[in-house]
Design an enzyme around this catalytic site. Sequence first.
Site, PDB file in Angstrom:
ATOM      1  N   ARG A  30      -2.280  -3.861  -4.241  1.00  0.00           N
ATOM      2  CA  ARG A  30      -2.887  -3.809  -5.576  1.00  0.00           C
ATOM      3  C   ARG A  30      -2.253  -2.737  -6.451  1.00  0.00           C
ATOM      4  NH1 ARG A  30      -5.777   0.723  -6.420  1.00  0.00           N
ATOM      5  NH2 ARG A  30      -6.207   1.908  -4.524  1.00  0.00           N
ATOM      6  N   SER A  31      -1.770  -1.652  -5.817  1.00  0.00           N
ATOM      7  CA  SER A  31      -1.238  -0.507  -6.545  1.00  0.00           C
ATOM      8  C   SER A  31      -0.118   0.085  -5.714  1.00  0.00           C
ATOM      9  CB  SER A  31      -2.350   0.533  -6.758  1.00  0.00           C
ATOM     10  OG  SER A  31      -1.838   1.739  -7.312  1.00  0.00           O
TER      11      SER A  31
ATOM     12  N   HIS B 262       4.162   0.991 -10.328  1.00  0.00           N
ATOM     13  CA  HIS B 262       4.375   2.093 -11.265  1.00  0.00           C
ATOM     14  C   HIS B 262       5.305   3.174 -10.731  1.00  0.00           C
ATOM     15  CE1 HIS B 262       0.611   2.834  -8.966  1.00  0.00           C
ATOM     16  NE2 HIS B 262       1.147   4.039  -8.790  1.00  0.00           N
ATOM     17  N   LEU B 263       5.898   3.858 -11.668  1.00  0.00           N
ATOM     18  CA  LEU B 263       6.609   5.108 -11.413  1.00  0.00           C
ATOM     19  C   LEU B 263       5.834   6.218 -12.088  1.00  0.00           C
ATOM     20  CD1 LEU B 263      10.292   4.033 -12.148  1.00  0.00           C
ATOM     21  CD2 LEU B 263       9.449   4.833  -9.934  1.00  0.00           C
TER      22      LEU B 263
ATOM     23  N   TRP C 134      -0.452  12.098   4.770  1.00  0.00           N
ATOM     24  CA  TRP C 134      -1.842  11.968   4.378  1.00  0.00           C
ATOM     25  C   TRP C 134      -2.523  13.325   4.146  1.00  0.00           C
ATOM     26  CZ3 TRP C 134      -4.863   8.015   2.862  1.00  0.00           C
ATOM     27  CH2 TRP C 134      -4.370   6.714   3.037  1.00  0.00           C
TER      28      TRP C 134
ATOM     29  N   ASP D  41       3.045   3.121  -5.712  1.00  0.00           N
ATOM     30  CA  ASP D  41       3.954   4.178  -6.142  1.00  0.00           C
ATOM     31  C   ASP D  41       5.340   3.688  -5.743  1.00  0.00           C
ATOM     32  OD1 ASP D  41       5.651   6.398  -6.095  1.00  0.00           O
ATOM     33  OD2 ASP D  41       4.143   7.774  -5.299  1.00  0.00           O
TER      34      ASP D  41
ATOM     35  N   ARG E 120      -6.389 -19.278   7.569  1.00  0.00           N
ATOM     36  CA  ARG E 120      -7.340 -18.172   7.461  1.00  0.00           C
ATOM     37  C   ARG E 120      -6.885 -16.943   8.243  1.00  0.00           C
ATOM     38  NH1 ARG E 120     -12.838 -21.866   8.417  1.00  0.00           N
ATOM     39  NH2 ARG E 120     -12.427 -23.299   6.665  1.00  0.00           N
TER      40      ARG E 120
ATOM     41  N   ARG F 242      -5.299   8.076 -12.975  1.00  0.00           N
ATOM     42  CA  ARG F 242      -6.288   8.868 -12.235  1.00  0.00           C
ATOM     43  C   ARG F 242      -5.807  10.262 -11.898  1.00  0.00           C
ATOM     44  NH1 ARG F 242      -5.790   9.611  -7.059  1.00  0.00           N
ATOM     45  NH2 ARG F 242      -4.244   7.941  -6.914  1.00  0.00           N
TER      46      ARG F 242
ATOM     47  N   GLU G  57       2.730   5.843  11.089  1.00  0.00           N
ATOM     48  CA  GLU G  57       1.535   5.623  10.272  1.00  0.00           C
ATOM     49  C   GLU G  57       0.906   4.277  10.609  1.00  0.00           C
ATOM     50  OE1 GLU G  57       0.322   5.737   5.551  1.00  0.00           O
ATOM     51  OE2 GLU G  57       2.086   4.585   6.154  1.00  0.00           O
TER      52      GLU G  57
ATOM     53  N   CYS H 179      -4.398   0.584  -0.860  1.00  0.00           N
ATOM     54  CA  CYS H 179      -3.386   0.081  -1.803  1.00  0.00           C
ATOM     55  C   CYS H 179      -2.783  -1.204  -1.254  1.00  0.00           C
ATOM     56  CB  CYS H 179      -2.307   1.136  -2.027  1.00  0.00           C
ATOM     57  SG  CYS H 179      -2.920   2.637  -2.816  1.00  0.00           S
TER      58      CYS H 179
ATOM     59  N   ASN I  15       5.921   1.085   2.712  1.00  0.00           N
ATOM     60  CA  ASN I  15       5.139  -0.127   2.933  1.00  0.00           C
ATOM     61  C   ASN I  15       5.992  -1.257   3.480  1.00  0.00           C
ATOM     62  OD1 ASN I  15       3.568   0.875  -0.062  1.00  0.00           O
ATOM     63  ND2 ASN I  15       2.604   0.987   1.950  1.00  0.00           N
TER      64      ASN I  15
ATOM     65  N   TYR J 206      -8.004   2.607   5.945  1.00  0.00           N
ATOM     66  CA  TYR J 206      -7.374   1.424   6.540  1.00  0.00           C
ATOM     67  C   TYR J 206      -7.810   1.084   7.963  1.00  0.00           C
ATOM     68  CZ  TYR J 206      -4.122   1.847   2.593  1.00  0.00           C
ATOM     69  OH  TYR J 206      -3.574   1.922   1.344  1.00  0.00           O
TER      70      TYR J 206
END
Length: 300
Positions: free
Chosen positions: A202-203, A243-244, A87, A205, A162, A27, A65, A181, A213, A129
Site C-alpha cells: 500500500r505504501s 514515494h521518495l 526496526w 519508501d 484463495r 506523517r 527480517e 506496508c 521488499n 506482520y
Amino acid sequence: MTRRHPEQQYLDLLSQVLERGDERLDRTGVGTRSIFGAMVRFDLSEGSAPILTTKRVYWKTAVKEMLWFLTGGTNIQPLLRENVRIWSDWPLDRYRRETGEAITQEDFEQRIVADDAFAARWGELGPVYGKQWRRWLGADGREHDQIATLIDTLRTNPASRRMLFHGWNVPELGAMALPPCHMVYQYHVTSDGRLNCLLFQRSVDLLLGAPFNFVGATALQLMLAQQADLRPGELIWVGGDIHLYRNHLEQAHEQLRREPRPFPTMRLVRRAASIDDYRIADFEVEGYSPQAAIKAEVAV
C-alpha cells in the site's frame, strides 16, 4: 533485440517519481514526492533474484527480517541479536518521547539485547506482520495461522483462487508501531507446477524499502515453493503510494546515473523440515556484484 534488464523497471519508477511525483507533506514531517499505482514483474524461474545492482542491497538483512516475520515475533530483540537494526527507529523514538532520555541508538540497542526485561518493555512493536501472519486473533478468540493454511492449500488445492495472507487487521492497527506496508501476498500455481506471487504494497519508501521488499518476497516464494514441491515462477509487485522522501532525492539521482549489472541467483541449499525450520545459512546468493551502497536516513 536486446533484452531489457529487469532492474530497469525499478529505475523507471525512480524516474517517474522524480519527474512527475506529487509533492506532499506526510506523517513523518519530512515530505515526499509520490505517484500512485505501478507494477513490476520479476521472473524467478531460472534462479535469478531481484537483488538490485545499481547499489548494494544487504540481502541477508532482508532475508533475516522475513525469517523473523515467519516466527510470529513482534519484539526487536531477536533481530538485534542477528545484527538487524532496521526496526529500531520506531521503539527508540517511543522510548525517547516517553522517558525524555536522549539515549543513542547504539546504547538503546545494546540494552535491548542485554536486558530481557528492558526488551519486553521497550522492544515491542505491537501486533505487526508476524503476529498477523501466524497468530491472527479472530473475534471468537481463536488464533489463525495464515501461513500454515496457505502451505496446506498449496499442497492440497493448488488451483484455489484463495491462496493469500494479509496483515491489515483493522482492530489492531492502532496498536502497531507501523501498520503493514507490504500487506497482501497472493499466490497462484500454474498447471506445470510454477508458484507465482502477487504482492500488494500500500505504501513504499522507494529508495530504502522496495529493494528489501523484493528480496524478502523472493526468499518467501522460494521457501513456499520448496514446502509445496513447486518451482518458483514470477514475482509480481504492485505498489500503491510509491514515494521518495525529500531527503532521498539526490540519492535517487545518483542511482539513476548507474547502469544495472546482471542479477545474481538465489537458492536454498537444503530442504527444511517445515516453514519454521529455515535459517539464513540455508540461502545462497551467487554472482552478486553490486555498485556501492547509497546511504539515506529512514523517516520515522
